[in-house]
Write an enzyme that holds these catalytic residues in place. Structure first.
Site, PDB file in Angstrom:
ATOM      1  N   ARG A 142       0.825  -1.210   0.000  1.00  0.00           N
ATOM      2  CA  ARG A 142       0.000   0.000   0.000  1.00  0.00           C
ATOM      3  C   ARG A 142       0.860   1.262   0.000  1.00  0.00           C
ATOM      4  NH1 ARG A 142      -2.900  -1.134   4.146  1.00  0.00           N
ATOM      5  NH2 ARG A 142      -4.495  -2.201   2.922  1.00  0.00           N
ATOM      6  N   HIS A 156       0.219   4.525  -2.401  1.00  0.00           N
ATOM      7  CA  HIS A 156      -0.096   5.836  -1.842  1.00  0.00           C
ATOM      8  C   HIS A 156       1.007   6.850  -2.119  1.00  0.00           C
ATOM      9  CE1 HIS A 156      -3.622   4.918   1.046  1.00  0.00           C
ATOM     10  NE2 HIS A 156      -3.585   4.011   0.079  1.00  0.00           N
ATOM     11  N   ASP A 157       2.210   6.379  -2.339  1.00  0.00           N
ATOM     12  CA  ASP A 157       3.288   7.282  -2.722  1.00  0.00           C
ATOM     13  C   ASP A 157       3.107   7.762  -4.161  1.00  0.00           C
ATOM     14  OD1 ASP A 157       5.832   8.629  -2.561  1.00  0.00           O
ATOM     15  OD2 ASP A 157       6.700   6.966  -3.694  1.00  0.00           O
ATOM     16  N   VAL A 192       0.323  10.678  -5.422  1.00  0.00           N
ATOM     17  CA  VAL A 192       0.320  12.088  -5.010  1.00  0.00           C
ATOM     18  C   VAL A 192       0.986  12.957  -6.073  1.00  0.00           C
ATOM     19  CG1 VAL A 192       0.999  13.724  -3.221  1.00  0.00           C
ATOM     20  CG2 VAL A 192       0.261  11.424  -2.597  1.00  0.00           C
ATOM     21  N   ASN A 199      -3.973   8.835   4.567  1.00  0.00           N
ATOM     22  CA  ASN A 199      -2.868   7.995   5.019  1.00  0.00           C
ATOM     23  C   ASN A 199      -2.817   7.756   6.519  1.00  0.00           C
ATOM     24  OD1 ASN A 199      -1.615   7.553   2.463  1.00  0.00           O
ATOM     25  ND2 ASN A 199      -0.803   9.636   2.528  1.00  0.00           N
ATOM     26  N   HIS A 252      -6.318  -6.013  -3.142  1.00  0.00           N
ATOM     27  CA  HIS A 252      -7.171  -6.292  -1.987  1.00  0.00           C
ATOM     28  C   HIS A 252      -7.496  -7.779  -1.866  1.00  0.00           C
ATOM     29  CE1 HIS A 252      -8.802  -1.889  -1.643  1.00  0.00           C
ATOM     30  NE2 HIS A 252      -7.567  -2.031  -1.211  1.00  0.00           N
ATOM     31  N   ASP A 258     -10.308 -10.298   1.901  1.00  0.00           N
ATOM     32  CA  ASP A 258     -10.700 -11.594   1.347  1.00  0.00           C
ATOM     33  C   ASP A 258     -10.739 -12.605   2.485  1.00  0.00           C
ATOM     34  OD1 ASP A 258     -10.997 -14.017   0.091  1.00  0.00           O
ATOM     35  OD2 ASP A 258      -8.982 -14.026  -0.798  1.00  0.00           O
ATOM     36  N   THR A 298      -9.107 -16.602   1.377  1.00  0.00           N
ATOM     37  CA  THR A 298      -7.656 -16.827   1.375  1.00  0.00           C
ATOM     38  C   THR A 298      -6.980 -15.520   1.770  1.00  0.00           C
ATOM     39  OG1 THR A 298      -7.590 -16.348  -1.012  1.00  0.00           O
ATOM     40  CG2 THR A 298      -7.742 -18.666  -0.353  1.00  0.00           C
TER      41      THR A 298
END
Length: 356
Positions: free
Chosen positions: A94, A98-99, A102, A126, A225, A274, A277
């Site tokens: 993540r 997220h880096d 921006v 964040n 995800h 999930d 699994t």
């Protein structure tokens, strides 16, 4: 690191999902993503996208002479980190997302607050959803001991993302390297540009389009995800008061609703993206969406009758894990190619938390 797409064996909303099954002829509408457009994807967005990717000078062999074992060094630190924190992998993946969203992939997310820097870590997008910064610190320290002043923090994030995915049973790809680190952060821009779980699908696709990424990239990268957890706090409205209706989100199956209500009854709880699994990188995420078990609204909206193109891809990826792996690897490379504009000052930071 393997070749691009090399699959390992194993392994308040604008659109609602109709709880009835999708018809077979609906599936075939997913193949041409060029038909999927939104008014908010403007010429200006295209210009911004091209200005970011046009200066890309990345290469898988960028450190072949100066730090040839950089990937191995990072993996060793990751293995040690996972012994004490087995679920840290998704959090580290993540960080790369997220880096990059921006100003491009420049390691700006890693900067702490200072008199001159408003850290992106404290932004709404964040503050409650990113962690693992200490692991990146350890990786940087290990790399600096072997190759001082050579490898950027932004590249460490990119290498780590590939390592996390492949070690969890997912695809491997040749990570493009040669990024520089930014010298400032932008918390307000993080709140504007990073996609949120409550965003309508057109908004999410528009945010991706700002950087030249397509709706196919949206569906493929959302597959991250397939492992990890999300805070119950961000889905409480789906469980009890969806869009102020005093009812749960109608796109959530009754079984998943009951399970999530139980899981999220404890303050500060987390729920698996999930539940089938939860620690494995596979295509189960897409099957969950077809069964109306997506954790976030933004996940479930990918399987919407109103957006045939994304729903068709969900069906394709749930039926074909190799296709998902190939598209995920390709989209990770495309996202990793988002670089800051030329005029932004950059460097190789010695400490990822502060400028030199």
């Amino acid at each position: 690191m393997g070749s691009v797409g090399a699959a390992k064996s194993s392994s308040s909303a604008a659109f609602f999902v109709d709880n009835s099954r999708l018809e077979p002829d609906f599936i075939n509408k997913a193949t041409n993503m060029s038909q999927y457009r939104f008014p908010c994807f403007t010429v200006l967005a295209l210009l911004i996208a091209f200005s970011h990717v046009s200066n890309a000078q990345l290469s898988p062999g960028y450190y072949s002479a100066t730090c040839p074992n950089v990937a191995g060094i990072i993996r060793n630190v990751l293995v040690q980190a996972m012994k004490s924190a087995p679920r840290i992998g998704p959090a580290l993946l993540r960080l790369h997302f997220h880096d990059c969203f921006v100003r491009g992939c420049d390691g700006s997310l890693l900067l702490d607050n200072s008199p001159d820097i408003q850290s992106e870590k404290g932004s709404i997008s964040n503050d409650q959803s990113t962690r693992g910064f200490n692991v990146i610190d350890n990786m940087k320290a290990a790399v600096e001991r072997s190759c001082p002043g050579v490898v950027s923090c932004a590249d460490i994030l990119a290498i780590t993302a590939e390592a996390v995915v492949s070690m969890a049973g997912g695809p491997s790809w040749n990570v493009q390297l040669g990024r520089m680190d930014g010298r400032t952060g932008n918390a307000s821009r993080a709140d504007i540009r990073i996609p949120r779980g409550s965003d309508p699908l057109p908004v999410i696709i528009s945010k991706f389009a700002t950087f030249g990424l397509t709706a196919t990239d949206v569906v493929a990268l959302s597959g991250a995800h397939t492992f990890g957890k999300g805070r119950c706090l961000i889905i409480m409205d789906r469980l009890y008061n969806f869009q102020g209706t005093n009812r749960p989100d109608p796109t959530l199956s009754q079984m998943r609703l009951n399970t999530l209500r139980k899981t999220c009854s404890v303050s500060g709880a987390f729920a698996y993206f999930d539940p089938i699994t939860p620690y494995k990188f596979d295509n189960q995420y897409y099957t969950n969406l077809r069964n109306h078990k997506g954790l976030l609204s933004s996940d479930q909206r990918l399987f919407s009758r109103n957006v045939a193109s994304t729903a068709g891809l969900v069906i394709r990826f749930s039926n074909n894990q190799t296709a998902f792996f190939q598209n995920f690897a390709r989209s990770m490379i495309r996202m990793g190619n988002i670089l800051p504009l030329r005029e932004y000052p950059r460097e190789i930071r010695q400490n990822c938390r502060r400028v030199n």
